[in-house]
Design a protein around this motif. Structure first.
Motif, PDB file in Angstrom:
ATOM      1  N   PRO A 383       0.808  -1.232   0.000  1.00 58.30           N
ATOM      2  CA  PRO A 383       0.000   0.000   0.000  1.00 58.30           C
ATOM      3  C   PRO A 383       0.834   1.272   0.000  1.00 58.30           C
ATOM      4  N   MET A 384       2.098   1.189   0.470  1.00 64.27           N
ATOM      5  CA  MET A 384       2.948   2.376   0.544  1.00 64.27           C
ATOM      6  C   MET A 384       3.885   2.486  -0.650  1.00 64.27           C
ATOM      7  N   THR A 385       3.585   1.744  -1.727  1.00 64.66           N
ATOM      8  CA  THR A 385       4.428   1.794  -2.926  1.00 64.66           C
ATOM      9  C   THR A 385       4.538   3.231  -3.446  1.00 64.66           C
ATOM     10  N   GLY A 386       5.780   3.704  -3.628  1.00 64.08           N
ATOM     11  CA  GLY A 386       6.005   5.044  -4.165  1.00 64.08           C
ATOM     12  C   GLY A 386       5.906   6.154  -3.145  1.00 64.08           C
ATOM     13  N   VAL A 392       4.737  11.692   3.089  1.00 63.16           N
ATOM     14  CA  VAL A 392       3.653  11.686   4.079  1.00 63.16           C
ATOM     15  C   VAL A 392       3.726  12.944   4.943  1.00 63.16           C
ATOM     16  N   ARG A 393       4.941  13.288   5.414  1.00 69.33           N
ATOM     17  CA  ARG A 393       5.087  14.457   6.277  1.00 69.33           C
ATOM     18  C   ARG A 393       4.685  15.737   5.555  1.00 69.33           C
ATOM     19  N   HIS A 394       5.073  15.852   4.273  1.00 70.34           N
ATOM     20  CA  HIS A 394       4.712  17.042   3.514  1.00 70.34           C
ATOM     21  C   HIS A 394       3.210  17.131   3.314  1.00 70.34           C
ATOM     22  N   VAL A 522       2.637  -2.673  10.890  1.00 72.74           N
ATOM     23  CA  VAL A 522       2.906  -1.446  11.659  1.00 72.74           C
ATOM     24  C   VAL A 522       4.352  -1.389  12.121  1.00 72.74           C
ATOM     25  N   SER A 523       4.915  -2.531  12.532  1.00 77.29           N
ATOM     26  CA  SER A 523       6.283  -2.543  13.046  1.00 77.29           C
ATOM     27  C   SER A 523       7.273  -2.086  11.986  1.00 77.29           C
ATOM     28  N   SER A 524       7.012  -2.471  10.722  1.00 74.49           N
ATOM     29  CA  SER A 524       7.916  -2.052   9.643  1.00 74.49           C
ATOM     30  C   SER A 524       7.820  -0.551   9.431  1.00 74.49           C
ATOM     31  N   MET A 525       6.589   0.006   9.623  1.00 80.63           N
ATOM     32  CA  MET A 525       6.431   1.462   9.465  1.00 80.63           C
ATOM     33  C   MET A 525       7.180   2.199  10.574  1.00 80.63           C
ATOM     34  N   ILE A 526       7.094   1.685  11.794  1.00 79.66           N
ATOM     35  CA  ILE A 526       7.755   2.350  12.921  1.00 79.66           C
ATOM     36  C   ILE A 526       9.261   2.378  12.706  1.00 79.66           C
ATOM     37  N   SER A 527       9.795   1.283  12.140  1.00 81.60           N
ATOM     38  CA  SER A 527      11.234   1.241  11.897  1.00 81.60           C
ATOM     39  C   SER A 527      11.628   2.286  10.859  1.00 81.60           C
ATOM     40  N   THR A 549       9.313  15.812  15.317  1.00 80.66           N
ATOM     41  CA  THR A 549       8.832  15.971  16.688  1.00 80.66           C
ATOM     42  C   THR A 549       7.993  14.766  17.051  1.00 80.66           C
ATOM     43  N   LYS A 550       7.683  14.652  18.297  1.00 81.66           N
ATOM     44  CA  LYS A 550       6.848  13.541  18.744  1.00 81.66           C
ATOM     45  C   LYS A 550       5.492  13.575  18.057  1.00 81.66           C
ATOM     46  N   ARG A 551       4.920  14.765  17.902  1.00 77.10           N
ATOM     47  CA  ARG A 551       3.617  14.904  17.263  1.00 77.10           C
ATOM     48  C   ARG A 551       3.697  14.486  15.787  1.00 77.10           C
ATOM     49  N   GLU A 552       4.789  14.954  15.100  1.00 81.34           N
ATOM     50  CA  GLU A 552       4.950  14.582  13.697  1.00 81.34           C
ATOM     51  C   GLU A 552       5.106  13.068  13.537  1.00 81.34           C
ATOM     52  N   ARG A 553       5.862  12.502  14.467  1.00 79.98           N
ATOM     53  CA  ARG A 553       6.054  11.054  14.412  1.00 79.98           C
ATOM     54  C   ARG A 553       4.711  10.337  14.517  1.00 79.98           C
ATOM     55  N   GLU A 554       3.875  10.763  15.437  1.00 80.23           N
ATOM     56  CA  GLU A 554       2.572  10.116  15.629  1.00 80.23           C
ATOM     57  C   GLU A 554       1.663  10.331  14.423  1.00 80.23           C
ATOM     58  N   GLU A 555       1.720  11.547  13.850  1.00 81.39           N
ATOM     59  CA  GLU A 555       0.871  11.838  12.697  1.00 81.39           C
ATOM     60  C   GLU A 555       1.263  10.988  11.484  1.00 81.39           C
ATOM     61  N   VAL A 556       2.567  10.918  11.201  1.00 82.91           N
ATOM     62  CA  VAL A 556       3.050  10.134  10.063  1.00 82.91           C
ATOM     63  C   VAL A 556       2.724   8.660  10.256  1.00 82.91           C
ATOM     64  N   GLN A 557       2.956   8.198  11.482  1.00 81.75           N
ATOM     65  CA  GLN A 557       2.688   6.792  11.775  1.00 81.75           C
ATOM     66  C   GLN A 557       1.203   6.477  11.611  1.00 81.75           C
ATOM     67  N   MET A 558       0.346   7.371  12.063  1.00 75.96           N
ATOM     68  CA  MET A 558      -1.091   7.157  11.980  1.00 75.96           C
ATOM     69  C   MET A 558      -1.572   7.189  10.517  1.00 75.96           C
ATOM     70  N   ILE A 559      -1.040   8.129   9.708  1.00 77.06           N
ATOM     71  CA  ILE A 559      -1.437   8.221   8.302  1.00 77.06           C
ATOM     72  C   ILE A 559      -1.079   6.927   7.561  1.00 77.06           C
ATOM     73  N   GLU A 560       0.135   6.468   7.748  1.00 79.25           N
ATOM     74  CA  GLU A 560       0.557   5.238   7.078  1.00 79.25           C
ATOM     75  C   GLU A 560      -0.303   4.063   7.528  1.00 79.25           C
ATOM     76  N   LEU A 561      -0.587   4.023   8.791  1.00 78.34           N
ATOM     77  CA  LEU A 561      -1.404   2.941   9.334  1.00 78.34           C
ATOM     78  C   LEU A 561      -2.817   2.967   8.743  1.00 78.34           C
ATOM     79  N   LEU A 562      -3.382   4.152   8.608  1.00 80.06           N
ATOM     80  CA  LEU A 562      -4.723   4.279   8.041  1.00 80.06           C
ATOM     81  C   LEU A 562      -4.749   3.862   6.572  1.00 80.06           C
TER      82      LEU A 562
END
Length: 648
Positions: A383-386, A392-394, A522-527, A549-562
């Motif tokens: 799902p994260m191809t490309g 994601v952060r941008h 999810v574990s692969s995304m966190i890495s 930042t911690k907030r950015e980390r959580e936002e990026v992680q959540m977007i990828e997870l969704l």
């Protein structure tokens, strides 16, 4: 009724002639016969001429016999009238039916001429036999097959593999279980190096159907070894061993007749080998061969009847499969079209009577494309191809504008997931193309099998069927693209499966628990997010260090997870709707409309003659089968004449 060799041999000769007329060789029919083999200059021709009592075979240097000669000797008291003269011995060739040869010099010439006609004049060989009948009151009733002499070295433009060619030709005759092998070996040669015995043992390793003939006995060294050879001790063969004295080339040039040679042969054995004389010489060989052939023919008759009966059934089935001559062409075309369409439906549904065993095809192949090819490709699609972390952060930052969002920005998620769904377009359209190819192949294969008899009808039906299928390709592709557009057009974040996974993942992220199988990635995304130091290029071209930042980390992680979780829903929906689309727009339409399309395009009285014109291959196949059936019917009639004879 007394069973005579003449009656049995007459039956075998008739069978041989019957099958020869339809191009079937006697060895392929396993007819009982005596096969003569020997090396060049082994005295093979002299043995045959001694049995016949006439010089009739061409002679010369190198290989002379270059085609099998099927020699039928017929003992008869009848006389032949030619040019007002009565002849006690005469010859006939099957390829010159109706012509009678009373001059055996002309027989020699005809053998040479016909050999060159078929085998050429470069000393090459041919498996096409020459059929020669010789009638006389002094010849035994025998059928012999004279084969090319074994040779080692190619000469006179012969191919390099002439030795292999001759051996393979000989084996094609002697491997027939109903063949008696007459292996001729010169007595002045070491029996251990005999080519004839070597080849005979390949087909008959225990010597059960081999009779050995030792020629040039008068040139053998006297002693124990010679006696042991003539007694059959050195070379044990079940059917016995016979010694022969040949005319030498000097004798032939000097004009010594065969009659004189036979008289001298008898005197030689009486004087030199008195204890063996009764079982030596040409006369004994002729008698022995007659007895062996008679017993062998009687033994082979039951199997021959069964084989002829079986082959009749096979040829009748071939003719039935090819079909009869069509008189009412309109109804015939309708029937052919309807049965073809029914067969096509059966192939798709899997209940065809012509199920392939070498590969999957038809409906089974479509199922394989849907489940294995497409399903596996969907499962393996990342799902994260490309997308990378920077993308994601941008997306998250740009969706916030001038103010940071209190929650994960939904706009960023929708924009990214739509982009990823678009990546599935080629994959989904590829499934449509694969399905089209398989349906086109099914039409082609079914047409080829069903309309084998009519090339024009086959081509016309194939063209109409594939054209109909091609018309369905654009709307099918369009519908598949619409399905993807629908998925991209509305991202249903309120989908029950998505809401369930979203809540579950939120709880796990809050408690820093390990994800279960619902979020295995999810574990692969966190890495990936653990790389804290990132570099970003500004508009001025300078590089600045940026740390998530911690907030950015959580936002990026959540977007990828969704994105991953939403893709789970997309996979299921596409794996269900894409095959349904193909089945509805292509398969169902094709099976429903194929019959009416073919009838509307092909059922035209002006086209009947052209469409129902048989292909040349089918015409030739029917002609061959008809000729073969006629021959087999005649063979069965010939064999039935022996049924009333006791013991047969």
């Amino acid at each position: 009724m007394v069973v005579t060799l003449a009656s049995l041999l007459e039956t075998m000769n008739k069978l041989q002639d019957v099958f020869t007329t339809v191009g079937v060789s006697s060895d392929s029919m396993n007819l009982p016969q005596i096969v003569v083999l020997g090396s060049q200059s082994s005295g093979k021709s002299s043995v045959l001429e001694n049995i016949v009592g006439r010089d009739f075979l061409p002679r010369g240097m190198g290989i002379v016999t270059r085609r099998p000669l099927i020699l039928q000797l017929i003992n008869t008291d009848e006389q032949c009238s030619a040019n007002g003269v009565e002849h006690m011995i005469w010859a006939e060739f099957l390829h010159r039916k109706g012509e009678i040869f009373t001059d055996f010099e002309l027989v020699k010439q005809e053998i040479s001429i016909d050999t060159e006609r078929v085998a050429g004049n470069t000393k090459g060989i041919s498996a096409v036999p020459i059929h020669l009948k010789i009638f006389s009151n002094s010849t035994p009733n025998l059928t012999l097959v004279d084969l090319p002499g074994l040779t080692k070295v190619p000469v006179g433009g012969q191919p390099e593999d002439i030795e292999t060619q001759i051996e393979q030709l000989i084996l094609s005759y002697v491997e027939n279980e109903n063949a008696i092998i007459l292996a001729i070996t010169p007595g002045n040669q070491d029996i251990a190096t005999s080519d004839a015995i070597k080849v005979a043992r390949k087909a008959d390793p225990f010597g059960e159907r081999t009779i050995a003939v030792i020629t040039k006995v008068d040139l053998m060294e006297r002693g124990v070894e010679a006696m042991n050879l003539l007694k059959g001790i050195t070379l044990p063969v079940k059917l016995g061993l016979v010694g022969i004295v040949n005319r030498s080339q000097l004798d032939i040039e000097a004009g010594k007749t065969i009659k004189q040679a036979l008289e001298e042969e008898e005197k030689f054995f009486s004087k030199s080998h008195p204890n063996l004389a009764i079982k030596m010489g040409t006369s004994y060989l002729s008698e022995r061969l007659s007895i062996i052939l008679m017993g062998h023919v009687k033994k082979c008759l039951p199997g021959l009847r069964s084989r002829v009966s079986h082959m009749r059934g096979v040829q009748e089935a071939v003719i039935n499969d090819l079909g009869k001559t069509i008189s009412k062409k309109g109804p015939a075309i309708l029937e052919l079209i309807n049965t073809f369409c029914e067969e096509f439906r059966c192939v798709i549904n899997g209940n065809s009577t012509n199920i392939q065993t070498t590969e999957i095809s038809g409906g089974a192949k479509l199922f394989y494309i849907f489940q294995d090819t497409f399903g596996k490709a969907l499962e393996e699609f990342d799902p994260m191809t490309g997308l990378n972390l920077s993308d994601v952060r941008h997306a998250v930052r740009n969706s916030m504008g001038t103010r940071p969002s209190l929650f994960v920005p939904e706009i960023a998620f929708e924009m990214l997931v739509k982009r990823q769904i678009g990546l599935l377009r080629d994959l989904c359209l590829r499934v449509v193309d694969l399905s089209y190819d398989e349906l086109a192949n099914t039409i082609s294969v079914t047409c080829t099998r069903h309309f084998e008899r009519f090339d024009n009808l086959k081509s016309a039906a194939m063209t109409s069927g594939i054209n109909l299928l091609s018309e369905r390709l654009p709307p099918t592709r369009h519908m598949v693209e619409n399905l993807l557009n629908i998925e991209q057009g509305y991202i249903n974040t309120n989908h029950p499966d998505f809401m369930y996974r979203y809540r579950a993942m939120s709880e796990r992220l809050k408690t820093n628990s390990e994800p279960s199988q619902d979020a295995a990635s999810v574990s692969s995304m966190i890495s990936r997010i653990s790389i804290c130091d990132q570099r970003e290029r500004t508009d001025s071209g300078k590089e600045i260090d940026h740390k998530l930042t911690k907030r950015e980390r959580e936002e990026v992680q959540m977007i990828e997870l969704l994105i991953v979780q939403y893709f789970t829903i997309i996979r299921k929906q596409l794996q269900d709707t894409i095959p349904k689309t193909i089945m509805f727009f292509m398969v169902a339409y094709l099976t429903k409309s194929l019959s009416s399309t073919l009838i509307s395009e092909l059922y035209c009285e002006e086209k009947f003659d052209e469409l129902l014109q048989e292909s040349q291959a089918v015409t030739k196949k029917r002609e061959r089968a008809t000729k073969m059936l006629t021959a087999l019917n005649e063979a069965q009639r010939v064999l039935s004449n022996l049924r009333d004879i006791p013991g047969l």
